[in-house]
Write a protein that holds these residues in place. Sequence first.
Motif, PDB file in Angstrom:
ATOM      1  N   PRO A   5       2.062  -4.674   5.005  1.00  0.00           N
ATOM      2  CA  PRO A   5       2.491  -4.044   3.753  1.00  0.00           C
ATOM      3  C   PRO A   5       1.341  -3.820   2.772  1.00  0.00           C
ATOM      4  CG  PRO A   5       3.303  -6.316   3.881  1.00  0.00           C
ATOM      5  CD  PRO A   5       2.684  -6.002   5.205  1.00  0.00           C
ATOM      6  N   VAL A   6       0.200  -4.489   3.043  1.00  0.00           N
ATOM      7  CA  VAL A   6      -1.020  -4.244   2.268  1.00  0.00           C
ATOM      8  C   VAL A   6      -2.086  -3.871   3.297  1.00  0.00           C
ATOM      9  CG1 VAL A   6      -2.718  -5.237   0.689  1.00  0.00           C
ATOM     10  CG2 VAL A   6      -0.325  -5.944   0.537  1.00  0.00           C
ATOM     11  N   HIS A   7      -2.376  -2.594   3.412  1.00  0.00           N
ATOM     12  CA  HIS A   7      -3.156  -2.094   4.541  1.00  0.00           C
ATOM     13  C   HIS A   7      -4.415  -1.368   4.061  1.00  0.00           C
ATOM     14  CE1 HIS A   7      -4.221   0.187   8.115  1.00  0.00           C
ATOM     15  NE2 HIS A   7      -4.044   1.314   7.452  1.00  0.00           N
ATOM     16  N   TRP A   8      -5.561  -1.682   4.668  1.00  0.00           N
ATOM     17  CA  TRP A   8      -6.796  -0.974   4.337  1.00  0.00           C
ATOM     18  C   TRP A   8      -6.870   0.321   5.130  1.00  0.00           C
ATOM     19  CZ3 TRP A   8     -10.196  -0.426   0.747  1.00  0.00           C
ATOM     20  CH2 TRP A   8     -11.408   0.239   1.014  1.00  0.00           C
ATOM     21  N   ASN A   9      -6.901   1.446   4.435  1.00  0.00           N
ATOM     22  CA  ASN A   9      -6.993   2.756   5.074  1.00  0.00           C
ATOM     23  C   ASN A   9      -8.468   3.146   5.139  1.00  0.00           C
ATOM     24  OD1 ASN A   9      -7.276   5.665   5.229  1.00  0.00           O
ATOM     25  ND2 ASN A   9      -5.068   5.821   4.883  1.00  0.00           N
ATOM     26  N   GLU A  10      -8.993   3.122   6.375  1.00  0.00           N
ATOM     27  CA  GLU A  10     -10.425   3.355   6.591  1.00  0.00           C
ATOM     28  C   GLU A  10     -10.814   4.793   6.251  1.00  0.00           C
ATOM     29  OE1 GLU A  10     -13.834   1.731   7.123  1.00  0.00           O
ATOM     30  OE2 GLU A  10     -12.221   0.530   8.004  1.00  0.00           O
ATOM     31  N   LYS A  11      -9.962   5.700   6.607  1.00  0.00           N
ATOM     32  CA  LYS A  11     -10.277   7.125   6.455  1.00  0.00           C
ATOM     33  C   LYS A  11     -10.482   7.505   4.982  1.00  0.00           C
ATOM     34  CE  LYS A  11      -8.436  11.683   7.742  1.00  0.00           C
ATOM     35  NZ  LYS A  11      -9.613  12.241   8.413  1.00  0.00           N
ATOM     36  N   PHE A  12      -9.633   6.971   4.115  1.00  0.00           N
ATOM     37  CA  PHE A  12      -9.726   7.306   2.692  1.00  0.00           C
ATOM     38  C   PHE A  12     -10.436   6.231   1.879  1.00  0.00           C
ATOM     39  CE2 PHE A  12      -6.534  10.138   4.177  1.00  0.00           C
ATOM     40  CZ  PHE A  12      -6.663  11.265   3.388  1.00  0.00           C
ATOM     41  N   GLY A  13     -10.687   5.065   2.508  1.00  0.00           N
ATOM     42  CA  GLY A  13     -11.357   3.989   1.796  1.00  0.00           C
ATOM     43  C   GLY A  13     -10.515   3.455   0.656  1.00  0.00           C
ATOM     44  N   LEU A  14      -9.258   3.209   0.944  1.00  0.00           N
ATOM     45  CA  LEU A  14      -8.385   2.645  -0.104  1.00  0.00           C
ATOM     46  C   LEU A  14      -7.286   1.791   0.521  1.00  0.00           C
ATOM     47  CD1 LEU A  14      -5.792   4.676   0.233  1.00  0.00           C
ATOM     48  CD2 LEU A  14      -6.958   6.037  -1.465  1.00  0.00           C
ATOM     49  N   TRP A  15      -6.689   0.944  -0.317  1.00  0.00           N
ATOM     50  CA  TRP A  15      -5.563   0.119   0.112  1.00  0.00           C
ATOM     51  C   TRP A  15      -4.280   0.919   0.003  1.00  0.00           C
ATOM     52  CZ3 TRP A  15      -6.452  -4.489   2.319  1.00  0.00           C
ATOM     53  CH2 TRP A  15      -7.678  -5.099   2.058  1.00  0.00           C
ATOM     54  N   VAL A  16      -3.416   0.761   1.003  1.00  0.00           N
ATOM     55  CA  VAL A  16      -2.122   1.428   0.993  1.00  0.00           C
ATOM     56  C   VAL A  16      -1.049   0.338   0.970  1.00  0.00           C
ATOM     57  CG1 VAL A  16      -0.561   2.886   2.324  1.00  0.00           C
ATOM     58  CG2 VAL A  16      -2.978   3.493   2.151  1.00  0.00           C
ATOM     59  N   ILE A  17      -0.259   0.325  -0.094  1.00  0.00           N
ATOM     60  CA  ILE A  17       0.740  -0.734  -0.284  1.00  0.00           C
ATOM     61  C   ILE A  17       2.129  -0.148  -0.042  1.00  0.00           C
ATOM     62  CG2 ILE A  17       1.524  -2.587  -1.819  1.00  0.00           C
ATOM     63  CD1 ILE A  17      -1.418  -2.734  -1.784  1.00  0.00           C
ATOM     64  N   THR A  18       2.839  -0.705   0.936  1.00  0.00           N
ATOM     65  CA  THR A  18       4.133  -0.127   1.327  1.00  0.00           C
ATOM     66  C   THR A  18       5.301  -1.104   1.182  1.00  0.00           C
ATOM     67  OG1 THR A  18       3.502  -0.683   3.589  1.00  0.00           O
ATOM     68  CG2 THR A  18       3.242   1.616   2.930  1.00  0.00           C
ATOM     69  N   GLY A  19       5.035  -2.391   0.947  1.00  0.00           N
ATOM     70  CA  GLY A  19       6.124  -3.373   0.830  1.00  0.00           C
ATOM     71  C   GLY A  19       6.690  -3.386  -0.583  1.00  0.00           C
ATOM     72  N   TYR A  20       7.995  -3.554  -0.691  1.00  0.00           N
ATOM     73  CA  TYR A  20       8.665  -3.528  -2.003  1.00  0.00           C
ATOM     74  C   TYR A  20       8.135  -4.619  -2.934  1.00  0.00           C
ATOM     75  CZ  TYR A  20      12.502  -3.317  -5.402  1.00  0.00           C
ATOM     76  OH  TYR A  20      13.235  -3.196  -6.556  1.00  0.00           O
ATOM     77  N   ASP A  21       8.152  -5.871  -2.449  1.00  0.00           N
ATOM     78  CA  ASP A  21       7.738  -6.980  -3.318  1.00  0.00           C
ATOM     79  C   ASP A  21       6.280  -6.838  -3.741  1.00  0.00           C
ATOM     80  OD1 ASP A  21      10.219  -8.081  -3.206  1.00  0.00           O
ATOM     81  OD2 ASP A  21       9.718  -9.594  -1.692  1.00  0.00           O
ATOM     82  N   GLU A  22       5.451  -6.375  -2.814  1.00  0.00           N
ATOM     83  CA  GLU A  22       4.027  -6.218  -3.105  1.00  0.00           C
ATOM     84  C   GLU A  22       3.818  -5.137  -4.176  1.00  0.00           C
ATOM     85  OE1 GLU A  22       5.352  -6.420  -0.090  1.00  0.00           O
ATOM     86  OE2 GLU A  22       4.337  -8.052   0.957  1.00  0.00           O
ATOM     87  N   VAL A  23       4.563  -4.034  -4.063  1.00  0.00           N
ATOM     88  CA  VAL A  23       4.427  -2.955  -5.054  1.00  0.00           C
ATOM     89  C   VAL A  23       4.871  -3.447  -6.435  1.00  0.00           C
ATOM     90  CG1 VAL A  23       5.336  -0.702  -5.795  1.00  0.00           C
ATOM     91  CG2 VAL A  23       4.591  -1.019  -3.431  1.00  0.00           C
ATOM     92  N   VAL A  24       6.009  -4.144  -6.493  1.00  0.00           N
ATOM     93  CA  VAL A  24       6.501  -4.627  -7.787  1.00  0.00           C
ATOM     94  C   VAL A  24       5.489  -5.599  -8.406  1.00  0.00           C
ATOM     95  CG1 VAL A  24       8.260  -6.062  -8.914  1.00  0.00           C
ATOM     96  CG2 VAL A  24       8.955  -4.273  -7.313  1.00  0.00           C
ATOM     97  N   TRP A  25       4.974  -6.505  -7.575  1.00  0.00           N
ATOM     98  CA  TRP A  25       4.011  -7.500  -8.081  1.00  0.00           C
ATOM     99  C   TRP A  25       2.779  -6.802  -8.654  1.00  0.00           C
ATOM    100  CZ3 TRP A  25      -0.936  -9.355  -7.435  1.00  0.00           C
ATOM    101  CH2 TRP A  25      -1.193 -10.617  -7.981  1.00  0.00           C
ATOM    102  N   LEU A  26       2.295  -5.829  -7.903  1.00  0.00           N
ATOM    103  CA  LEU A  26       1.107  -5.091  -8.345  1.00  0.00           C
ATOM    104  C   LEU A  26       1.363  -4.369  -9.673  1.00  0.00           C
ATOM    105  CD1 LEU A  26      -1.136  -2.883  -6.161  1.00  0.00           C
ATOM    106  CD2 LEU A  26       0.105  -1.743  -7.946  1.00  0.00           C
ATOM    107  N   LEU A  27       2.503  -3.685  -9.774  1.00  0.00           N
ATOM    108  CA  LEU A  27       2.774  -2.887 -10.977  1.00  0.00           C
ATOM    109  C   LEU A  27       3.002  -3.756 -12.204  1.00  0.00           C
ATOM    110  CD1 LEU A  27       5.045  -0.080  -9.509  1.00  0.00           C
ATOM    111  CD2 LEU A  27       2.629   0.017 -10.102  1.00  0.00           C
ATOM    112  N   ARG A  28       3.470  -4.981 -11.971  1.00  0.00           N
ATOM    113  CA  ARG A  28       3.730  -5.853 -13.128  1.00  0.00           C
ATOM    114  C   ARG A  28       2.495  -6.661 -13.521  1.00  0.00           C
ATOM    115  NH1 ARG A  28       9.929  -7.565 -12.010  1.00  0.00           N
ATOM    116  NH2 ARG A  28      10.743  -5.438 -12.054  1.00  0.00           N
TER     117      ARG A  28
END
Lengths: 413, 79
Positions: free
Chosen positions: A34-57
């Motif tokens: 749910p917290v994935h390093w995208n090599e092609k774009f050089g960025l983290w991709v966050i797809t899990g619900y709890d992880e997104v909420v935690w990050l935004l708060r």
Amino acid sequence: MNENASIPDLDDLFDPAFIAEPYATFARLREASPVHWNEKFGLWVITGYDEVVWLLRHHELFSSAVTRASASPPYPPVDEGDRALFDEFKTFRSDQLVEQDRPAHLEQRSVVHPYFTPTAMEAWRPFVREAVHEILDEIQPRGRMDVLPDLAASLPVRVIAQMMDVPYEHRDRLRKMADAILYINRGESHRLRPLIEGVRGIVEYAAPFVEGRIEEPGDDIISVLAGGEREGVFTRHQVLVNVGLLLFAGHETTMNLICNGLLAFIRHGDQWDRLRADPAGMTRLATEECLRYDPPVKSTQRIASEHVEIGDQTIRAGDRIRWIMAAANRDPAVFDDPDRFDIGRQPNPHLSFGSGIHYCLGVALARMEGQEVFRALAERFEAFELEAERVEYQPSIQFRSLKSLPVTWQETL
Amino acid sequence: MSRRLHIEIDHGRCVGNAMCVATEPDVFAHNENRQSEAVNPEAGSPGRILLAAESCPTAAITVEDADTGERLFPPGSGS
């Protein structure tokens, strides 16, 4: 195996197959990490619900000042010779409210926030309802429409023009500028030229209105922003840029809500019949499910302010992060049978308006526009049919935007 | 004597936008989930508490008169 290892076939965020149907890929990404390093774009991709909420708060850990902080060249690449336009665009974008961190963000948001509260927006419902029916009165006798230009783009421009208190006959001009700004976060190599044209257009268009309302304020949203300048909260450039932001943000997102929602209803006739059985009673929940199931915005960015442990990953200060609400909205840990379009779904704590201090300013307006459109369509039309074999989406990481949605219908007698 | 208020925050709706905390910091504070709590309802001014409730983008805050049960926000019939 390195946990940060890339998953090549899941990393190409502009792959045409992924643009067309992103949800299976989002599910695979979320299951893999749910917290994935995208090599092609050089960025983290966050797809899990709890992880997104935690990050935004945790806004103190994840900055919204992405444009200012980023030294990366435009990606995908832009045409040779357009790099100066990129710098001009960055100057425009980094002055938007959405790109501010605290304390400036709170100060600026406090200026515009009272205009958009649910109570304040409710006063606009009669105007929105009438606008929807006026548009449909004109379209209905034709027997067919392209939902995108005819209804979905027409409504938000009418509403924002009224909120800005600019002349009715300027709507076409506003619409052209808003359409040009749709090139934000798209993949085309020529995208900066129409984008800058739109940006310059809105700044030039808004300047005399702002000047006038500094002197003589009314109760419109341009006057609210101009008031922020008088109080020393905004610079003039920030006022102009945020007029542009309001025009654009209310345009693209509402368009996508209406188009993606109606497409979901066309593909799920049982849910359309359910709405038609009680349009006034069901439209609120139905709009929330449209927002969850195929949201107007797929993803947005942050940039890490310091080293942060999240899930089993370490995000480093300065790392770019793309959080994907379209993926979080289908996290089975939160939503039963998440791939099912169910307009009675309740509770429905989708993340389509984000969360935390940057939670969508226009949420009450967006909801109301969606509610009034789906209600009116269900009251007036028996069934829609797609007039194309397949639909196509704009090549955007950020927005879930159809290129067109041609439909025919049977009228309710 | 000023009115005593009863404040309810629906955590199913609260998204941690924090406008209530900014509007009336004597009353509202974030918990560990970054959702709002009315930690000290007696402390604030009734006017600012009502403004804080109105500022909530998800209408998560309900305010009642603690003595009479009258619903003060959102407007409409009492519970």
